[in-house]
Design a protein around this motif. Structure first.
Motif, PDB file in Angstrom:
ATOM      1  N   PHE A  13      44.469  35.002  35.777  1.00 50.21           N
ATOM      2  CA  PHE A  13      43.254  34.234  36.029  1.00 50.21           C
ATOM      3  C   PHE A  13      42.730  34.519  37.431  1.00 50.21           C
ATOM      4  O   PHE A  13      41.549  34.759  37.631  1.00 50.21           O
ATOM      5  N   GLU A  14      43.631  34.516  38.426  1.00 54.28           N
ATOM      6  CA  GLU A  14      43.216  34.787  39.798  1.00 54.28           C
ATOM      7  C   GLU A  14      42.607  36.183  39.921  1.00 54.28           C
ATOM      8  O   GLU A  14      41.580  36.363  40.567  1.00 54.28           O
ATOM      9  N   GLU A  16      41.126  37.936  37.551  1.00 59.85           N
ATOM     10  CA  GLU A  16      39.831  37.952  36.866  1.00 59.85           C
ATOM     11  C   GLU A  16      38.771  37.220  37.680  1.00 59.85           C
ATOM     12  O   GLU A  16      37.604  37.588  37.666  1.00 59.85           O
ATOM     13  N   ARG A  17      39.163  36.172  38.397  1.00 61.21           N
ATOM     14  CA  ARG A  17      38.215  35.408  39.200  1.00 61.21           C
ATOM     15  C   ARG A  17      37.814  36.171  40.459  1.00 61.21           C
ATOM     16  O   ARG A  17      36.654  36.157  40.859  1.00 61.21           O
ATOM     17  N   HIS A  20      35.597  41.573  39.692  1.00 60.52           N
ATOM     18  CA  HIS A  20      34.738  41.660  38.515  1.00 60.52           C
ATOM     19  C   HIS A  20      35.282  42.735  37.564  1.00 60.52           C
ATOM     20  O   HIS A  20      35.320  43.909  37.902  1.00 60.52           O
ATOM     21  N   VAL A  50      37.125  29.518  30.737  1.00 60.41           N
ATOM     22  CA  VAL A  50      36.618  30.287  31.864  1.00 60.41           C
ATOM     23  C   VAL A  50      35.701  31.438  31.465  1.00 60.41           C
ATOM     24  O   VAL A  50      35.039  32.018  32.315  1.00 60.41           O
ATOM     25  N   ARG A  69      30.654  34.320  31.733  1.00 61.76           N
ATOM     26  CA  ARG A  69      31.757  34.034  32.643  1.00 61.76           C
ATOM     27  C   ARG A  69      31.570  32.660  33.283  1.00 61.76           C
ATOM     28  O   ARG A  69      30.449  32.286  33.612  1.00 61.76           O
ATOM     29  N   PHE A  71      34.400  31.688  35.581  1.00 59.41           N
ATOM     30  CA  PHE A  71      35.634  31.676  36.356  1.00 59.41           C
ATOM     31  C   PHE A  71      35.536  30.772  37.570  1.00 59.41           C
ATOM     32  O   PHE A  71      36.536  30.223  38.020  1.00 59.41           O
ATOM     33  N   ASP A  72      34.348  30.614  38.135  1.00 62.18           N
ATOM     34  CA  ASP A  72      34.176  29.756  39.299  1.00 62.18           C
ATOM     35  C   ASP A  72      33.828  28.323  38.919  1.00 62.18           C
ATOM     36  O   ASP A  72      33.696  27.470  39.789  1.00 62.18           O
ATOM     37  N   PRO A  74      35.480  26.458  35.912  1.00 63.77           N
ATOM     38  CA  PRO A  74      36.256  26.230  34.697  1.00 63.77           C
ATOM     39  C   PRO A  74      35.985  24.841  34.116  1.00 63.77           C
ATOM     40  O   PRO A  74      35.814  23.882  34.857  1.00 63.77           O
ATOM     41  N   GLY A 161      37.740  33.779  47.128  1.00 67.57           N
ATOM     42  CA  GLY A 161      36.651  33.322  46.276  1.00 67.57           C
ATOM     43  C   GLY A 161      36.195  31.898  46.535  1.00 67.57           C
ATOM     44  O   GLY A 161      35.381  31.360  45.798  1.00 67.57           O
TER      45      GLY A 161
END
Length: 176
Positions: A13-14, A16-17, A20, A50, A69, A71-72, A74, A161
Protein backbone atom coordinates in the motif's frame (compact mmCIF):
# COMPACT_ATOMS: atom_id res chain seq x y z
CA UNK A 1 -17.39 -10.55 -15.98
CA UNK A 2 -16.52 -11.15 -12.31
CA UNK A 3 -15.77 -8.69 -9.52
CA UNK A 4 -12.81 -9.06 -7.19
CA UNK A 5 -11.17 -7.50 -4.14
CA UNK A 6 -7.38 -7.25 -4.02
CA UNK A 7 -6.01 -6.79 -0.51
CA UNK A 8 -2.68 -4.94 -0.29
CA UNK A 9 -0.37 -5.56 2.65
CA UNK A 10 0.85 -2.36 4.38
CA UNK A 11 4.21 -2.30 2.57
CA UNK A 12 2.61 -2.64 -0.87
CA UNK A 13 0.00 0.00 0.00
CA UNK A 14 2.79 2.42 0.92
CA UNK A 15 4.60 1.71 -2.37
CA UNK A 16 1.41 2.24 -4.39
CA UNK A 17 0.65 5.48 -2.52
CA UNK A 18 4.16 6.94 -2.84
CA UNK A 19 4.96 5.94 -6.43
CA UNK A 20 2.62 6.22 -9.39
CA UNK A 21 2.13 2.77 -10.94
CA UNK A 22 -0.18 2.14 -13.88
CA UNK A 23 -0.79 -1.48 -12.94
CA UNK A 24 -0.70 -3.85 -9.99
CA UNK A 25 0.50 -7.40 -10.65
CA UNK A 26 -1.81 -10.19 -9.54
CA UNK A 27 -0.53 -13.45 -8.04
CA UNK A 28 0.46 -16.06 -10.67
CA UNK A 29 -2.38 -18.36 -9.61
CA UNK A 30 -5.08 -15.64 -9.81
CA UNK A 31 -8.44 -16.96 -10.99
CA UNK A 32 -9.43 -13.59 -12.45
CA UNK A 33 -9.77 -12.99 -16.19
CA UNK A 34 -9.10 -9.97 -18.41
CA UNK A 35 -12.00 -7.52 -18.20
CA UNK A 36 -12.97 -8.44 -14.62
CA UNK A 37 -13.53 -5.49 -12.28
CA UNK A 38 -11.41 -4.99 -9.18
CA UNK A 39 -11.64 -2.97 -5.99
CA UNK A 40 -8.24 -2.51 -4.33
CA UNK A 41 -8.17 -2.49 -0.53
CA UNK A 42 -5.46 -1.43 1.90
CA UNK A 43 -5.07 -4.17 4.50
CA UNK A 44 -4.80 -3.66 8.20
CA UNK A 45 -7.12 -3.87 11.18
CA UNK A 46 -9.89 -2.27 9.12
CA UNK A 47 -9.54 -2.55 5.31
CA UNK A 48 -10.04 0.61 3.29
CA UNK A 49 -10.95 1.15 -0.38
CA UNK A 50 -8.02 2.80 -2.18
CA UNK A 51 -8.56 2.17 -5.92
CA UNK A 52 -10.63 0.62 -8.67
CA UNK A 53 -9.38 -1.17 -11.76
CA UNK A 54 -9.81 -3.82 -14.45
CA UNK A 55 -7.89 -7.03 -14.95
CA UNK A 56 -5.59 -6.90 -17.99
CA UNK A 57 -2.96 -9.16 -19.51
CA UNK A 58 0.32 -8.21 -17.89
CA UNK A 59 3.88 -9.40 -18.08
CA UNK A 60 4.10 -12.30 -17.46
CA UNK A 61 0.66 -12.91 -15.87
CA UNK A 62 -2.41 -10.83 -15.06
CA UNK A 63 -2.44 -7.31 -13.65
CA UNK A 64 -4.94 -4.69 -12.48
CA UNK A 65 -4.95 -1.51 -14.58
CA UNK A 66 -6.07 1.34 -12.33
CA UNK A 67 -9.19 3.23 -13.43
CA UNK A 68 -9.60 5.39 -10.29
CA UNK A 69 -7.25 6.03 -7.40
CA UNK A 70 -7.95 7.08 -3.83
CA UNK A 71 -4.64 6.21 -2.15
CA UNK A 72 -4.54 9.61 -0.45
CA UNK A 73 -8.19 9.40 0.62
CA UNK A 74 -8.86 5.79 1.70
CA UNK A 75 -12.48 5.02 2.50
CA UNK A 76 -13.51 2.45 5.14
CA UNK A 77 -14.59 -0.82 3.54
CA UNK A 78 -16.63 -1.98 6.51
CA UNK A 79 -16.79 -5.63 7.55
CA UNK A 80 -15.72 -8.00 4.79
CA UNK A 81 -15.08 -11.73 4.63
CA UNK A 82 -12.03 -11.98 2.37
CA UNK A 83 -10.44 -15.28 1.37
CA UNK A 84 -6.90 -13.92 0.99
CA UNK A 85 -5.13 -11.34 -1.16
CA UNK A 86 -7.59 -11.93 -4.06
CA UNK A 87 -11.24 -12.61 -3.24
CA UNK A 88 -14.28 -12.85 -5.47
CA UNK A 89 -17.06 -10.43 -4.53
CA UNK A 90 -20.80 -10.51 -5.02
CA UNK A 91 -21.94 -7.77 -7.44
CA UNK A 92 -23.80 -5.90 -4.68
CA UNK A 93 -20.74 -5.92 -2.41
CA UNK A 94 -18.50 -4.77 -5.26
CA UNK A 95 -20.94 -1.96 -6.13
CA UNK A 96 -21.10 -0.77 -2.53
CA UNK A 97 -17.29 -0.70 -2.24
CA UNK A 98 -16.76 0.91 -5.65
CA UNK A 99 -19.26 3.62 -4.75
CA UNK A 100 -16.96 4.77 -1.95
CA UNK A 101 -14.31 5.97 -4.40
CA UNK A 102 -14.95 9.53 -5.49
CA UNK A 103 -15.17 10.30 -9.18
CA UNK A 104 -12.19 11.75 -11.02
CA UNK A 105 -11.14 15.23 -10.01
CA UNK A 106 -9.99 18.00 -12.34
CA UNK A 107 -6.30 17.69 -13.08
CA UNK A 108 -3.94 20.59 -12.39
CA UNK A 109 -0.32 21.25 -13.18
CA UNK A 110 1.99 21.20 -10.16
CA UNK A 111 5.59 22.26 -9.62
CA UNK A 112 7.45 19.52 -7.72
CA UNK A 113 11.07 19.87 -6.70
CA UNK A 114 13.73 18.38 -4.47
CA UNK A 115 16.47 20.83 -3.50
CA UNK A 116 19.74 19.57 -2.07
CA UNK A 117 22.97 21.44 -1.35
CA UNK A 118 25.67 19.24 -2.90
CA UNK A 119 29.44 19.68 -2.76
CA UNK A 120 31.13 18.57 -5.97
CA UNK A 121 34.03 19.46 -8.26
CA UNK A 122 31.83 19.98 -11.33
CA UNK A 123 28.17 20.40 -12.35
CA UNK A 124 28.17 16.87 -13.81
CA UNK A 125 29.47 15.39 -10.54
CA UNK A 126 26.84 17.39 -8.61
CA UNK A 127 24.09 15.92 -10.80
CA UNK A 128 25.42 12.39 -10.26
CA UNK A 129 25.56 12.90 -6.50
CA UNK A 130 22.05 14.39 -6.57
CA UNK A 131 20.57 11.27 -8.21
CA UNK A 132 22.50 9.04 -5.79
CA UNK A 133 21.03 10.94 -2.82
CA UNK A 134 17.53 10.76 -4.28
CA UNK A 135 17.82 7.00 -4.84
CA UNK A 136 19.38 6.31 -1.43
CA UNK A 137 17.24 8.59 0.74
CA UNK A 138 13.98 8.49 -1.22
CA UNK A 139 10.59 9.70 -0.01
CA UNK A 140 11.23 8.65 3.60
CA UNK A 141 13.93 11.26 4.15
CA UNK A 142 13.85 13.77 1.30
CA UNK A 143 11.16 16.42 1.32
CA UNK A 144 9.55 17.19 -2.02
CA UNK A 145 8.25 20.73 -2.44
CA UNK A 146 4.88 21.06 -4.18
CA UNK A 147 2.94 24.09 -5.40
CA UNK A 148 0.29 24.74 -8.03
CA UNK A 149 1.87 26.38 -11.09
CA UNK A 150 -0.34 29.43 -10.65
CA UNK A 151 0.47 29.90 -6.92
CA UNK A 152 4.14 29.26 -6.16
CA UNK A 153 3.78 30.97 -2.77
CA UNK A 154 1.54 28.08 -1.69
CA UNK A 155 4.53 25.72 -1.76
CA UNK A 156 4.30 22.93 0.82
CA UNK A 157 6.88 20.32 1.80
CA UNK A 158 5.83 16.66 1.67
CA UNK A 159 7.58 13.68 3.25
CA UNK A 160 6.17 10.20 2.69
CA UNK A 161 3.31 11.75 0.73
CA UNK A 162 2.12 13.79 3.72
CA UNK A 163 2.49 17.54 4.38
CA UNK A 164 5.56 18.20 6.53
CA UNK A 165 6.54 21.22 8.60
CA UNK A 166 10.25 21.88 7.99
CA UNK A 167 10.46 25.06 10.08
CA UNK A 168 12.80 24.28 13.02
CA UNK A 169 11.58 27.36 14.93
CA UNK A 170 8.02 26.03 14.92
CA UNK A 171 9.31 22.66 16.17
CA UNK A 172 11.00 24.49 19.08
CA UNK A 173 7.74 26.32 19.88
CA UNK A 174 5.83 23.02 19.94
CA UNK A 175 8.20 21.58 22.54
CA UNK A 176 8.35 24.56 24.87
Amino acid sequence: MAQWAVLLDPARFEAERLFHHDTLDLPPDAAAAPGDEVVVLAGGAEPAVVALGRVVDGRPGLAVAYTRRAFDDPQPAGPLALAGPLSRLAPATFGALAGRVAGPRDRRTWLVSVDLPIEAESPAEAVGRFWSYVRELGPRELPAFVAPTDDELAMQAYVLGEPANLDPEEDDDDQG
